[in-house]
Motif scaffolding. Structure first.
Motif, PDB file in Angstrom:
ATOM      1  N   ILE A  77       0.836  -1.209   0.000  1.00  0.00           N
ATOM      2  CA  ILE A  77       0.000   0.000   0.000  1.00  0.00           C
ATOM      3  C   ILE A  77       0.864   1.250   0.000  1.00  0.00           C
ATOM      4  O   ILE A  77       0.609   2.202  -0.756  1.00  0.00           O
ATOM      5  N   TRP A  78       1.907   1.254   0.831  1.00  0.00           N
ATOM      6  CA  TRP A  78       2.761   2.444   0.930  1.00  0.00           C
ATOM      7  C   TRP A  78       3.479   2.714  -0.400  1.00  0.00           C
ATOM      8  O   TRP A  78       3.516   3.857  -0.867  1.00  0.00           O
ATOM      9  N   ILE A  79       4.043   1.681  -1.012  1.00  0.00           N
ATOM     10  CA  ILE A  79       4.757   1.852  -2.282  1.00  0.00           C
ATOM     11  C   ILE A  79       3.796   2.290  -3.382  1.00  0.00           C
ATOM     12  O   ILE A  79       4.103   3.171  -4.194  1.00  0.00           O
ATOM     13  N   THR A  80       2.608   1.690  -3.413  1.00  0.00           N
ATOM     14  CA  THR A  80       1.617   2.045  -4.435  1.00  0.00           C
ATOM     15  C   THR A  80       1.200   3.505  -4.306  1.00  0.00           C
ATOM     16  O   THR A  80       1.155   4.247  -5.304  1.00  0.00           O
ATOM     17  N   LEU A  81       0.912   3.939  -3.090  1.00  0.00           N
ATOM     18  CA  LEU A  81       0.482   5.322  -2.876  1.00  0.00           C
ATOM     19  C   LEU A  81       1.605   6.316  -3.144  1.00  0.00           C
ATOM     20  O   LEU A  81       1.403   7.362  -3.773  1.00  0.00           O
ATOM     21  N   THR A  82       2.814   5.970  -2.683  1.00  0.00           N
ATOM     22  CA  THR A  82       3.936   6.922  -2.752  1.00  0.00           C
ATOM     23  C   THR A  82       4.561   6.995  -4.133  1.00  0.00           C
ATOM     24  O   THR A  82       4.790   8.089  -4.664  1.00  0.00           O
ATOM     25  N   TYR A  83       4.831   5.849  -4.745  1.00  0.00           N
ATOM     26  CA  TYR A  83       5.625   5.832  -5.971  1.00  0.00           C
ATOM     27  C   TYR A  83       4.811   5.575  -7.243  1.00  0.00           C
ATOM     28  O   TYR A  83       5.263   5.922  -8.335  1.00  0.00           O
TER      29      TYR A  83
END
Length: 353
Positions: A77-83
């Motif tokens: 979730i963090w990688i998808t949202l951030t990058y």
């Protein structure tokens, strides 16, 4: 899990339930009820797991798989949202924050407590096997007095200098051990009442009626806060309701492949919608409960509708992402890491046995 999602609608959304406003009395009373059923859902969720674990042999596979699944969603979730989506997060994080003290971008209090319970499982089972029925009842009653009645008493009355609730040993993590002992008692002994569909149904209905009645009494800030304090996971009425409701369904003959298939995604539902970065997007940007604060019925119906939508979407995401696409990867990692821990366990037991 569905009532936990509803609870998060009540707890995290835009309706300001922390400040009592007589204009929104209906919505506030419904909000209080939704707080209760969410905490009830947590207790039942833990009791379900503990009911099966209390008579099983410990294996590292369970906590390792749970940790890997949590990392999968948290990093994903963090990688998808951030990058990928380039979303500006409300909680900015550096890689140092993410990797230390353990690698996880999002925080999940329930996961922390549940993993510790899983690791404590073999030692809790030793205690359970060593106690007879009367001793197990005594242990449960002592912990209920300490971690339920006294802790809630401290919250309601407060003001005692140099005294904190954790002085009594209460944390969400230690409280899970109480639920573990309760689940073990239900499995080993139960008795005529908990083994009766009739009595457990009556107990469940009476408990829920008391919850509705207490919520209805919340006509001021003080009353609302007092009732809210008793509606936490360690509240006597929450514990009692969870015992009756769990026992009722334990006494029912249910055999559904559909329910079992969907149930396999319940932990995924939690990890997705309660992610630290997804949560504000769902409950504060996409959904606004303030639009329904004028009416208790509208507030409730909106909560049920939006929560069901979130619930279904999270199930679909979990089935596609974790169970269809990445299942083999997670299972292989679980297998190899478990082998390492099993070898370490064998070495330690061989050396000190």
């Amino acid at each position: 899990m569905f009532v936990i999602v509803i609870h998060h609608y009540a707890y995290h959304s835009t309706f300001n339930w922390q400040v009592y406003n007589s204009q929104y009395t209906g919505a506030l009373k419904v909000n209080l009820f939704l707080h209760f059923i969410g905490k009830l859902g947590v207790d039942i969720f833990v009791i379900i797991g503990a009911y099966f674990l209390c008579e099983k042999r410990f294996t590292f596979k369970r906590p390792i798989n749970l940790i890997l699944t949590t990392m999968f969603y948290s990093f994903g979730i963090w990688i998808t949202l951030t990058y990928v989506l380039k979303v500006k997060l409300l909680i900015p994080l550096s890689w140092r924050d993410i990797l230390l003290p353990f690698p996880l971008p999002s925080g999940y209090w329930f996961v922390y407590s549940y993993v510790i319970m899983l690791l404590a499982m073999p030692f809790l089972n030793i205690i359970i096997r060593a106690l007879n029925r009367a001793q197990l009842i005594m242990l449960i009653m002592e912990l209920i007095i300490l971690w339920s009645f006294l802790v809630i008493g401290f919250i309601i009355f407060g003001g005692k200098p140099n005294t904190e609730i954790n002085d009594l040993g209460f944390t969400q993590t230690t409280f899970f051990t109480l639920l573990y002992f309760i689940a073990a008692y239900i499995r080993k002994y139960s008795g005529n009442i908990l083994n009766s569909k009739k009595y457990t149904a009556i107990g469940s209905l009476i408990s829920l009626f008391l919850v509705v009645f207490c919520s209805y009494l919340a006509n001021s800030q003080r009353t609302f806060n007092l009732i809210l304090a008793t509606f936490d996971t360690n509240g006597p009425l929450v514990i009692l309701s969870s015992i009756f409701i769990f026992s009722f369904f334990r006494n029912c003959s249910l055999n559904s492949e559909i329910i079992n298939y969907i149930a396999n995604s319940m932990f995924g539902v939690y990890l997705i919608h309660e992610d630290s970065f997804i949560r504000p997007i769902i409950w504060r940007q996409l959904i606004s409960s303030r639009l329904y604060e004028q009416s208790g019925i509208n507030y409730l119906l909106a909560g049920l509708g939006y929560s069901l939508l979130v619930f279904i979407i999270c199930i679909i995401i979990d089935i596609i992402c974790r169970r269809l696409i990445f299942k083999r990867v997670i299972d292989n990692l679980t297998y190899h890491i478990t082998k390492i821990f099993n070898k370490l366990e064998e070495l330690i037991l061989h050396k000190y046995s």
